[in-house]
Scaffold this motif. Structure first.
Motif, PDB file in Angstrom:
ATOM      1  N   ALA A  31       0.829  -1.209   0.000  1.00  0.00           N
ATOM      2  CA  ALA A  31       0.000   0.000   0.000  1.00  0.00           C
ATOM      3  C   ALA A  31       0.861   1.256   0.000  1.00  0.00           C
ATOM      4  N   SER A  32       2.012   1.208   0.675  1.00  0.00           N
ATOM      5  CA  SER A  32       2.876   2.388   0.661  1.00  0.00           C
ATOM      6  C   SER A  32       4.319   1.955   0.408  1.00  0.00           C
ATOM      7  N   VAL A  33       4.639   1.851  -0.855  1.00  0.00           N
ATOM      8  CA  VAL A  33       5.993   1.450  -1.239  1.00  0.00           C
ATOM      9  C   VAL A  33       6.909   2.671  -1.154  1.00  0.00           C
ATOM     10  N   ALA A  34       7.966   2.550  -0.363  1.00  0.00           N
ATOM     11  CA  ALA A  34       8.898   3.675  -0.219  1.00  0.00           C
ATOM     12  C   ALA A  34       9.740   3.827  -1.481  1.00  0.00           C
ATOM     13  N   VAL A  35       9.891   5.083  -1.921  1.00  0.00           N
ATOM     14  CA  VAL A  35      10.753   5.378  -3.060  1.00  0.00           C
ATOM     15  C   VAL A  35      11.793   6.397  -2.616  1.00  0.00           C
ATOM     16  N   ASP A  36      13.054   5.976  -2.572  1.00  0.00           N
ATOM     17  CA  ASP A  36      14.131   6.869  -2.127  1.00  0.00           C
ATOM     18  C   ASP A  36      14.931   7.371  -3.315  1.00  0.00           C
ATOM     19  N   ILE A  37      15.921   8.165  -2.987  1.00  0.00           N
ATOM     20  CA  ILE A  37      16.858   8.615  -4.017  1.00  0.00           C
ATOM     21  C   ILE A  37      18.236   8.081  -3.658  1.00  0.00           C
ATOM     22  N   PRO A  38      18.844   7.332  -4.551  1.00  0.00           N
ATOM     23  CA  PRO A  38      20.177   6.800  -4.255  1.00  0.00           C
ATOM     24  C   PRO A  38      21.168   7.938  -4.027  1.00  0.00           C
ATOM     25  N   PRO A  39      22.211   7.680  -3.232  1.00  0.00           N
ATOM     26  CA  PRO A  39      23.136   8.758  -2.871  1.00  0.00           C
ATOM     27  C   PRO A  39      23.918   9.319  -4.064  1.00  0.00           C
ATOM     28  N   ARG A  40      24.150   8.523  -5.094  1.00  0.00           N
ATOM     29  CA  ARG A  40      24.884   9.035  -6.257  1.00  0.00           C
ATOM     30  C   ARG A  40      24.141   8.678  -7.535  1.00  0.00           C
ATOM     31  N   ARG A  41      24.236   9.590  -8.520  1.00  0.00           N
ATOM     32  CA  ARG A  41      23.515   9.371  -9.783  1.00  0.00           C
ATOM     33  C   ARG A  41      23.962   8.100 -10.494  1.00  0.00           C
ATOM     34  N   ALA A  42      25.220   7.705 -10.299  1.00  0.00           N
ATOM     35  CA  ALA A  42      25.707   6.507 -10.974  1.00  0.00           C
ATOM     36  C   ALA A  42      24.934   5.280 -10.525  1.00  0.00           C
ATOM     37  N   LEU A  43      24.334   5.348  -9.363  1.00  0.00           N
ATOM     38  CA  LEU A  43      23.573   4.212  -8.824  1.00  0.00           C
ATOM     39  C   LEU A  43      22.141   4.176  -9.335  1.00  0.00           C
ATOM     40  N   GLY A  44      21.701   5.301  -9.896  1.00  0.00           N
ATOM     41  CA  GLY A  44      20.326   5.358 -10.362  1.00  0.00           C
ATOM     42  C   GLY A  44      19.625   6.601  -9.832  1.00  0.00           C
ATOM     43  N   ASP A  45      18.342   6.738 -10.189  1.00  0.00           N
ATOM     44  CA  ASP A  45      17.604   7.962  -9.857  1.00  0.00           C
ATOM     45  C   ASP A  45      16.506   7.738  -8.824  1.00  0.00           C
ATOM     46  N   LEU A  46      15.957   6.546  -8.805  1.00  0.00           N
ATOM     47  CA  LEU A  46      14.960   6.198  -7.794  1.00  0.00           C
ATOM     48  C   LEU A  46      15.363   4.848  -7.215  1.00  0.00           C
ATOM     49  N   ALA A  47      15.204   4.694  -5.922  1.00  0.00           N
ATOM     50  CA  ALA A  47      15.587   3.441  -5.291  1.00  0.00           C
ATOM     51  C   ALA A  47      14.417   2.901  -4.488  1.00  0.00           C
ATOM     52  N   VAL A  48      14.124   1.627  -4.634  1.00  0.00           N
ATOM     53  CA  VAL A  48      13.042   1.016  -3.868  1.00  0.00           C
ATOM     54  C   VAL A  48      13.627  -0.091  -2.991  1.00  0.00           C
ATOM     55  N   PRO A  49      13.560   0.071  -1.686  1.00  0.00           N
ATOM     56  CA  PRO A  49      14.132  -0.939  -0.782  1.00  0.00           C
ATOM     57  C   PRO A  49      13.128  -2.013  -0.382  1.00  0.00           C
ATOM     58  N   LEU A  50      12.159  -2.247  -1.239  1.00  0.00           N
ATOM     59  CA  LEU A  50      11.059  -3.150  -0.905  1.00  0.00           C
ATOM     60  C   LEU A  50      11.537  -4.590  -0.641  1.00  0.00           C
ATOM     61  N   ALA A  51      12.598  -5.004  -1.331  1.00  0.00           N
ATOM     62  CA  ALA A  51      13.079  -6.382  -1.166  1.00  0.00           C
ATOM     63  C   ALA A  51      13.491  -6.671   0.272  1.00  0.00           C
ATOM     64  N   PHE A  52      13.985  -5.665   0.963  1.00  0.00           N
ATOM     65  CA  PHE A  52      14.386  -5.860   2.368  1.00  0.00           C
ATOM     66  C   PHE A  52      13.186  -6.217   3.223  1.00  0.00           C
ATOM     67  N   GLU A  53      12.101  -5.509   2.955  1.00  0.00           N
ATOM     68  CA  GLU A  53      10.890  -5.739   3.745  1.00  0.00           C
ATOM     69  C   GLU A  53      10.299  -7.119   3.479  1.00  0.00           C
ATOM     70  N   LEU A  54      10.470  -7.588   2.245  1.00  0.00           N
ATOM     71  CA  LEU A  54       9.860  -8.862   1.864  1.00  0.00           C
ATOM     72  C   LEU A  54      10.721 -10.064   2.245  1.00  0.00           C
ATOM     73  N   ALA A  55      11.983  -9.792   2.553  1.00  0.00           N
ATOM     74  CA  ALA A  55      12.957 -10.876   2.715  1.00  0.00           C
ATOM     75  C   ALA A  55      12.507 -11.947   3.712  1.00  0.00           C
ATOM     76  N   ARG A  56      12.130 -11.512   4.898  1.00  0.00           N
ATOM     77  CA  ARG A  56      11.766 -12.474   5.922  1.00  0.00           C
ATOM     78  C   ARG A  56      10.479 -13.216   5.556  1.00  0.00           C
ATOM     79  N   ARG A  57       9.532 -12.445   5.099  1.00  0.00           N
ATOM     80  CA  ARG A  57       8.235 -13.003   4.750  1.00  0.00           C
ATOM     81  C   ARG A  57       8.342 -14.069   3.651  1.00  0.00           C
ATOM     82  N   LEU A  58       9.216 -13.808   2.687  1.00  0.00           N
ATOM     83  CA  LEU A  58       9.358 -14.743   1.572  1.00  0.00           C
ATOM     84  C   LEU A  58      10.483 -15.755   1.805  1.00  0.00           C
TER      85      LEU A  58
END
Length: 673
Positions: A31-58
RNA sequence: GCGCCCGUAGCUCAGCAGGAUAGAGCAUCGGUUUCCUAAACCGGGGGUCGCAGGUUCGAGACCUGCCGGGCGCACCA
């Protein structure tokens, strides 16, 4: 700008994860997927850390989840690449040329949405003395907040509440009458020939002192309050005159700061149109307000104060009586034993009216035609301008900008709504609270106040009652003088009028930025030297960045006949290597553009959290990024035509967004400085 | 006593809805103007994120307790 892109990524992520792992779409994690900004442009422009949240559950490693989701996402419009990082982030790379061109073509503002109206009430200075820095924080926050809501497409009505029948006005009326022995015509003469709000400032302090000398004199205050509430007597006329003239001075002060209102709401009209007695009937009939027949509040109509349910209630200690049972229930006086209504009572009626729940309306008259051509309306209990006035009130959302010391009263207003069964409206009654402005010891001393008695305190509290504080106009004058000296130094060719106008623009930015840059929960310990600084994190710093950016475009026009539209038109046919190559230069260029695109996201956050300092900090950070870019990468003197065009486009992004950010804080940009 | 707020560099403050290496301004020390405005830029030094537990893959951020400071608990607003 960036907000729609984020939302697209958010929804596509939720969709992919839902499909891939059979998680329902309304699951909290989606319902509320966090969208961050990576610290450097070389890493990308939007970052989603959703996999961390799902790790235990899955029961899977974040890295694996990120890779699987990346594979399931498919292609997304405007996203050129999606990358799962080794640690488990999912990073999105935007299509740089596409977005830069699209953002530059975007219109200035979201089109105004129809429907739900928000009322923002701010300023509300007692009309018995000059405005001071504490009031400035209120007005700067309130005005900016209204602008932010409008920027997001909300319908906003800004109201300034005038407490013309309260104790403070009564005190100054008593001062004129009793201490100075003046009647209305004499006071009128003073108002016509002096800076009246300043005059009242001093008189108010004298009245406070006069009461102190002989407490018996407080009976005079009580009588005056009565006369004012009833009307039709010389004291009421005097008070009405004082309030009207002081309000006009406040409006002038606020206009200097680009602060304007849609409606002035007079407390006197609430009384004369019997809003209060109407609300009083409601409150009595529900039992929310009742006559106290016992104790020290005997003879007052009071409201019982709901304490927050103590957390321990779930787990009462057996056999031990709770303290609450022994304590007397707290009660707040709504109608005094002398029959007059307190401010909270009137505010309850006002709040009901704001939501259109009172079943009554004010009459309206035109108060002034303002410089910007917009009319300022005022309530009236006399004959109104039938049909000409806009439909005021009947809001679905109400925000009261009032300092935190009144939290308790605001809670009562909310409680009154709930007591009448209007729970929904109670929920949509927002108290925009913020901490007070105090004076640093050195500034208080500089103003001539002896702070010896409170030397051990961290700051000196402003007090209108004691006449202790920095008056708003004095502060603006000082800022303007200082700015004028600086402008003169740097631009000796400017005429005196132009210098003055530029200085005022700079002074306003300095002041308004200063008032919003601190988070609202922090006490501002006002220090005059700090406020007078135009360097570093300050309003003028932001203006200076835009002036430079505008200057680049001025010269581009003069030398190459190219304006912003011309630059935008060239983008399609200009090779974009400088933007997309992936080297440091391309990241610097794109990083600036991406940061500039975040304004809407920042405004959204500021409104959501009622925290305008995030906008101030963002604007400052963007100006810093621009200045860094400006020093590192030439535009006019760049020889490669394609590089010049893309850099100019980035400059255009910055100046547009910074100009908007400044506007949202009520500031404009001078032509030069 | 009860409630709310604050505690991050010498000072003033950021740190967003837990996420990648704790940042900025001021102050301080050093550097940059034949070059789009030096109200600018670059670099150096400077941190037990008040303390102690806890939750978590991960805590400056969330929870509990404590310490320190502020404000409120008026028949002022």
């Amino acid at each position: 700008m960036i907000l729609p892109v984020q939302q697209l990524v958010r929804s596509r992520m939720a969709e992919a994860v839902s499909r891939l792992y059979d998680i329902p779409a309304d699951d909290p994690v989606l319902a509320s997927v966090a969208v961050d900004i990576p610290p450097r442009r070389a890493l990308g422009d939007l970052a989603v850390p959703l996999a961390f949240e799902l790790a235990r559950r899955l029961r899977k490693a974040p890295r694996v989840i990120a890779q699987e989701v990346a594979g399931a996402l498919g292609s997304i419009d405007g996203i050129s690449r999606i990358e799962a990082t080794p640690n488990g982030y999912l990073n999105f790379f935007l299509d740089r040329p596409h977005h830069l061109a699209a953002w530059l073509a975007e219109p200035d503002r979201v089109p105004p949405a129809s429907g739900d109206k928000a009322i923002v009430e701010h300023t509300a200075i007692n009309p018995n003395k000059a405005a001071h820095i504490g009031h400035l924080r209120n007005a700067a926050l309130g005005d900016a907040f209204g602008r932010l809501l409008r920027y997001l497409g909300r319908d906003v009505e800004v109201q300034n509440y005038i407490d013309d029948t309260g104790v403070q006005v009564a005190d100054v009326a008593v001062g004129f009458r009793e201490i100075e022995g003046k009647d209305l015509s004499a006071v009128r003469h003073i108002a016509d020939t002096t800076r009246f709000d300043y005059y009242c400032w001093d008189l108010y302090a004298r009245v406070t002192d006069w009461y102190e000398q002989d407490k018996e004199r407080l009976k005079i205050r009580s009588a005056a309050l009565h006369e004012i509430e009833h009307g039709g007597n010389p004291t009421a006329e005097l008070a009405a005159f004082i309030a009207d003239r002081v309000v006009r001075r406040h409006l002038e002060t606020m206009a200097r700061l680009n602060i304007r209102y849609d409606l002035l709401t007079w407390e006197g009209d609430i009384l004369r149109l019997h809003f209060w007695s109407h609300a009083f009937e409601f409150l009595k009939s529900t039992g929310a307000v009742f006559l106290q027949t016992d104790g020290k509040l005997k003879g007052c109509w009071v409201m019982r104060i709901e304490e927050d349910a103590p957390a321990a209630k779930d787990d009462p200690t057996p056999g031990e009586p709770t303290d609450a049972a022994e304590e007397e229930p707290r009660e707040k006086v709504i109608v005094r034993s002398d029959g007059t209504v307190t401010y909270v009572g009137k505010d309850m009626a006002y709040q009901l009216w704001k939501f259109g729940l009172l079943g009554r309306d004010f009459n309206y008259r035109l108060f002034t035609e303002e410089d910007d051509g917009n009319p300022l309306w005022s309530t009236t209990s006399g004959p109104g301008a039938e049909g000409d006035a806009p439909a005021f009130g009947r809001a679905s959302w109400v925000c009261n900008v009032i300092d935190t010391r009144q939290s308790y009263l605001q809670k009562l207003v909310k409680q009154a709504l709930a007591a009448l069964g209007y729970h929904e409206q109670a929920g949509r009654s927002i108290h925009y609270s913020y901490e007070m402005v105090a004076l640093s010891h050195s500034t208080a001393r500089e103003l001539g106040y002896d702070t010896g008695g409170e030397a051990d305190r961290p700051f000196v509290e402003v007090s209108g009652r004691k006449g202790l504080g920095v008056k708003a106009d004095d502060l603006i004058d000082r800022l303007t003088e200082k700015a004028a000296r600086e402008v003169g130094k740097r631009n000796p060719e400017l005429g005196p009028d132009e210098t003055r106008r530029t200085a005022e623009t700079i002074a306003i930015a300095a002041l308004r930025y200063f008032m919003v840059k601190f988070s609202r929960g922090k006490v501002i310990v006002f220090d005059i030297d700090e406020a007078l600084s135009f360097e570093g994190e300050s309003g003028p710093y932001l203006q200076y960045a835009v002036v430079r950016a505008n200057n680049i475009f001025n010269k581009l026009r003069d030398r190459a006949g190219l304006d912003e539209a011309g630059v935008v038109a060239l983008l399609q046919s200009t090779p974009s290597d400088v933007l997309v190559s992936g080297n440091e230069e391309s990241h610097d260029l794109w990083g600036l553009v991406l940061e500039a695109a975040r304004l809407d996201e920042v405004v959204d956050q500021a409104v959501r959290t009622l925290e305008l300092s995030v906008l101030a900090k963002y604007a400052f950070g963007l100006a810093q990024a621009f200045n860094g870019f400006y020093h590192r990468y030439p535009i006019l003197n760049e020889e490669r035509a394609d590089v010049r065009v893309w850099r100019a486009a980035a400059v255009a992004m910055c100046r547009n967004q910074l100009t908007r950010a400044l506007q949202l804080m009520g500031c404009t940009v001078p032509a030069r400085m």
